[in-house]
Design a protein around this motif. Structure first.
Motif, PDB file in Angstrom:
ATOM      1  N   PRO A 165       0.799  -1.223   0.000  1.00 26.88           N
ATOM      2  CA  PRO A 165       0.000   0.000   0.000  1.00 26.88           C
ATOM      3  C   PRO A 165       0.841   1.288   0.000  1.00 26.88           C
ATOM      4  O   PRO A 165       0.458   2.275  -0.629  1.00 26.88           O
ATOM      5  CB  PRO A 165      -0.810  -0.111   1.298  1.00 26.88           C
ATOM      6  N   GLU A 166       1.977   1.228   0.667  1.00 29.05           N
ATOM      7  CA  GLU A 166       2.822   2.427   0.713  1.00 29.05           C
ATOM      8  C   GLU A 166       3.329   2.781  -0.693  1.00 29.05           C
ATOM      9  O   GLU A 166       3.353   3.937  -1.088  1.00 29.05           O
ATOM     10  CB  GLU A 166       4.025   2.141   1.624  1.00 29.05           C
ATOM     11  N   VAL A 167       3.729   1.740  -1.421  1.00 26.96           N
ATOM     12  CA  VAL A 167       4.192   1.946  -2.804  1.00 26.96           C
ATOM     13  C   VAL A 167       3.039   2.471  -3.666  1.00 26.96           C
ATOM     14  O   VAL A 167       3.216   3.371  -4.489  1.00 26.96           O
ATOM     15  CB  VAL A 167       4.762   0.627  -3.387  1.00 26.96           C
ATOM     16  N   TRP A 168       1.855   1.921  -3.433  1.00 25.24           N
ATOM     17  CA  TRP A 168       0.694   2.395  -4.204  1.00 25.24           C
ATOM     18  C   TRP A 168       0.462   3.884  -3.984  1.00 25.24           C
ATOM     19  O   TRP A 168       0.135   4.606  -4.910  1.00 25.24           O
ATOM     20  CB  TRP A 168      -0.566   1.591  -3.825  1.00 25.24           C
ATOM     21  N   GLN A 169       0.666   4.313  -2.733  1.00 28.57           N
ATOM     22  CA  GLN A 169       0.445   5.731  -2.454  1.00 28.57           C
ATOM     23  C   GLN A 169       1.546   6.596  -3.036  1.00 28.57           C
ATOM     24  O   GLN A 169       1.281   7.554  -3.756  1.00 28.57           O
ATOM     25  CB  GLN A 169       0.337   5.949  -0.943  1.00 28.57           C
ATOM     26  N   THR A 170       2.803   6.213  -2.744  1.00 32.39           N
ATOM     27  CA  THR A 170       3.896   7.083  -3.173  1.00 32.39           C
ATOM     28  C   THR A 170       4.040   7.108  -4.701  1.00 32.39           C
ATOM     29  O   THR A 170       4.427   8.125  -5.259  1.00 32.39           O
ATOM     30  CB  THR A 170       5.251   6.669  -2.544  1.00 32.39           C
ATOM     31  N   GLU A 171       3.687   6.016  -5.347  1.00 28.88           N
ATOM     32  CA  GLU A 171       3.884   5.989  -6.809  1.00 28.88           C
ATOM     33  C   GLU A 171       2.569   6.244  -7.576  1.00 28.88           C
ATOM     34  O   GLU A 171       2.498   6.015  -8.782  1.00 28.88           O
ATOM     35  CB  GLU A 171       4.545   4.668  -7.224  1.00 28.88           C
ATOM     36  N   LYS A 172       1.573   6.679  -6.813  1.00 28.78           N
ATOM     37  CA  LYS A 172       0.283   7.095  -7.416  1.00 28.78           C
ATOM     38  C   LYS A 172      -0.293   6.048  -8.390  1.00 28.78           C
ATOM     39  O   LYS A 172      -0.687   6.350  -9.519  1.00 28.78           O
ATOM     40  CB  LYS A 172       0.441   8.439  -8.124  1.00 28.78           C
TER      41      LYS A 172
ATOM     42  N   ILE B 284      -4.097   3.127 -12.759  1.00 31.94           N
ATOM     43  CA  ILE B 284      -5.072   2.104 -13.192  1.00 31.94           C
ATOM     44  C   ILE B 284      -6.460   2.680 -13.465  1.00 31.94           C
ATOM     45  O   ILE B 284      -7.336   1.976 -13.946  1.00 31.94           O
ATOM     46  CB  ILE B 284      -5.195   0.930 -12.184  1.00 31.94           C
ATOM     47  N   GLU B 285      -6.659   3.925 -13.147  1.00 32.58           N
ATOM     48  CA  GLU B 285      -7.918   4.630 -13.492  1.00 32.58           C
ATOM     49  C   GLU B 285      -9.148   3.864 -13.019  1.00 32.58           C
ATOM     50  O   GLU B 285     -10.158   3.809 -13.719  1.00 32.58           O
ATOM     51  CB  GLU B 285      -8.030   4.804 -15.008  1.00 32.58           C
ATOM     52  N   LEU B 286      -9.060   3.236 -11.860  1.00 32.69           N
ATOM     53  CA  LEU B 286     -10.196   2.472 -11.361  1.00 32.69           C
ATOM     54  C   LEU B 286     -11.054   3.401 -10.507  1.00 32.69           C
ATOM     55  O   LEU B 286     -10.599   3.890  -9.476  1.00 32.69           O
ATOM     56  CB  LEU B 286      -9.701   1.276 -10.524  1.00 32.69           C
TER      57      LEU B 286
END
Lengths: 157, 312
Positions: free
Chosen positions: B293-300, B305-307
């Motif tokens: 999740p941290e990577v998902w946040q920092t790397e937007k 994925i435009e979900l």
């Protein structure tokens, strides 16, 4: 690989950065840079498990068959899922040459025997099947796993 | 309806699903055209379901005007063994159109043969969800926690990405995780079945590592995945999806991933000549980075994925 890039990759084996060391090891193995073998051999006992596994895999790709099974076992039982998967994929990629190395571990303590059984199942093939069938442990957990694997075993997994 | 008509289900299953779906269908020209088209090459049992569905939706015996149901009924009667189900379905549909009650039709039935009648009785019992989002784990991760309820990535997708449709019931899809081709193939078949038993108008899949290959294999069995978000998949052409069954596909790879490097896979679909997958290489490394999740946040990655969020 060009001599210059090979030199750079070998140099990267000494990097302070774990990722750089692991990446360089894997690339050297994939590109069959056999002169990197001494450095890779040394790196296979790196304190970082990802690096160590990457170096072992590279050594194997370069014809070295001294695979440290204990390192693989410890990665396999790690709580780090990525490391565990790296160990599984390493074992699967090396495959059948590992069977004779795994066989003696079937008679060790149950947790070691279980790891060895699971790896043999991943490797597959008749040699692995024979080894699994020959498991002598009387530990109930080990016996249950042997039964489960044999039940699931298809003609040639 | 399209999903059902195009699916690999057998005629009996399709007929039941069409019958169940009928009360939910709007009576639009588009639906009429879809039924018209489907009727042309459908199995007789499906044809009966379509005719019956139209009657259910509109009260109009449009498809019966040429005595089609009667023809099918007679044909089924001539078939003898093997034609019972078709005979019963046609008789039930024809009976309904002629004002017979369901109870009287059931009494004429014969056990399992009244499948369509039973389906009719269950009308309203099945709700097709608008959307479903599922997470599929990878190799040796069936006991993992990150993809289950209370796991970090599961909760991130549910709350931060706002996917209230994320499936986390006890029958959540899982597979053996064994690192073998046959086990992944088996899992692809199972996923296809699972998604068919959890019908939704739109299917979103997050799939990690070889779980992504399992998801791609499932599309070969006919299931449609509207958004396939692949997290660190070992890219192998022998696992490629049936791309016409995939709406949008994404491939998120770590900057360096020893697992993908070792797992006989590449990390790019474009390198394999597939251009329908939107790809992103992370700054982060490691095989788990793509479900962190941290990577998902920092790397937007949510933007990538435009979900759309469904809200909480």
């Amino acid at each position: 690989v060009s001599p210059a890039s090979a030199v750079e990759l070998i140099r990267a084996l000494g990097s302070a950065d774990n990722q750089e060391r692991a990446e360089a090891a894997i690339k050297l193995g994939q590109q069959k840079v056999s002169r990197a073998l001494p450095d890779l051999r040394a790196l296979s006992s790196d304190e970082d498990a990802v690096v160590s596994l990457a170096a072992m895999f590279a050594c194997w790709q370069l014809g070295e068959d001294r695979i440290a099974i204990d390192r693989i076992f410890s990665a396999l039982n790690s709580e780090d899922e990525a490391l565990m998967q790296q160990a599984v994929h390493t074992v699967s990629a090396i495959g059948r040459p590992l069977v004779p190395k795994l066989k003696p571990f079937l008679d060790h303590a149950p947790e070691i025997a279980i790891s060895a059984l699971r790896l043999l199942e991943e490797i597959g093939g008749s040699e692995a099947l024979d080894a699994i069938k020959a498991t002598r442990s009387t530990d109930p957990e080990v016996s249950a796993l042997v039964d489960e694997i044999l039940e699931d075993w298809e003609d040639e997994p | 309806l399209k999903l059902i008509l195009k699916s690999n289900k057998d005629a009996a299953q399709k007929a039941v699903l069409i019958t169940l779906l009928a009360p939910e269908l709007p009576t639009t020209d588009a639906i009429g055209a879809l039924l018209d088209e489907a009727l042309l090459d459908a199995d007789p049992l499906v044809q009966v379901a379509i005719m019956d569905a139209w009657f259910e939706m509109t009260g109009d015996k449009y498809y019966e005007k040429n005595g089609n149901l009667e023809k099918i009924l007679k044909k089924a009667a001539r078939m003898g063994d093997g034609g019972e189900q078709l005979y019963m379905a046609a008789r039930v549909a024809l009976g309904r159109m002629n004002g017979l009650s369901m109870d009287s039709l059931d009494k004429q039935g014969d056990g399992e043969l009244v499948i369509t009648a039973q389906a009719l009785k269950r009308r309203g019992a099945l709700k097709i969800a608008n959307e479903i989002t599922v997470i599929i784990h990878g190799t040796w991760a069936s006991d993992g926690t990150w993809w289950r309820p209370n796991g970090d990535f599961f909760e991130y997708v549910k709350t931060e990405l706002g996917r209230s449709d994320l499936y986390g019931k006890p029958d959540q899809f899982k597979w053996s995780g064994k690192n073998r081709d046959d086990k992944r193939l088996e899992a692809g078949i199972e996923l296809d079945k699972w998604l068919r038993s959890h019908l939704a108008h739109e299917v979103n899949v997050f799939a990690h590592s070889h779980g992504a290959n399992v998801a791609m294999l499932a599309t070969r069995k006919g299931i449609r995945i509207d958004r396939l978000i692949m997290l660190s998949p070992p890219v192998r052409s022998d696992y490629f999806a049936k791309w016409e069954n995939v709406g949008k596909a994404y491939n998120i790879q770590a900057s360096f991933d020893p697992v993908v490097a070792i797992a006989r896979g590449g990390n790019s679909f474009k390198d394999e000549g597939v251009n329908v997958v939107k790809e992103k290489t992370l700054k982060a490394s490691g095989h788990s980075a793509s479900h962190d999740p941290e990577v998902w946040q920092t790397e937007k990655l949510a933007e990538f994925i435009e979900l759309p969020s469904l809200g909480l």
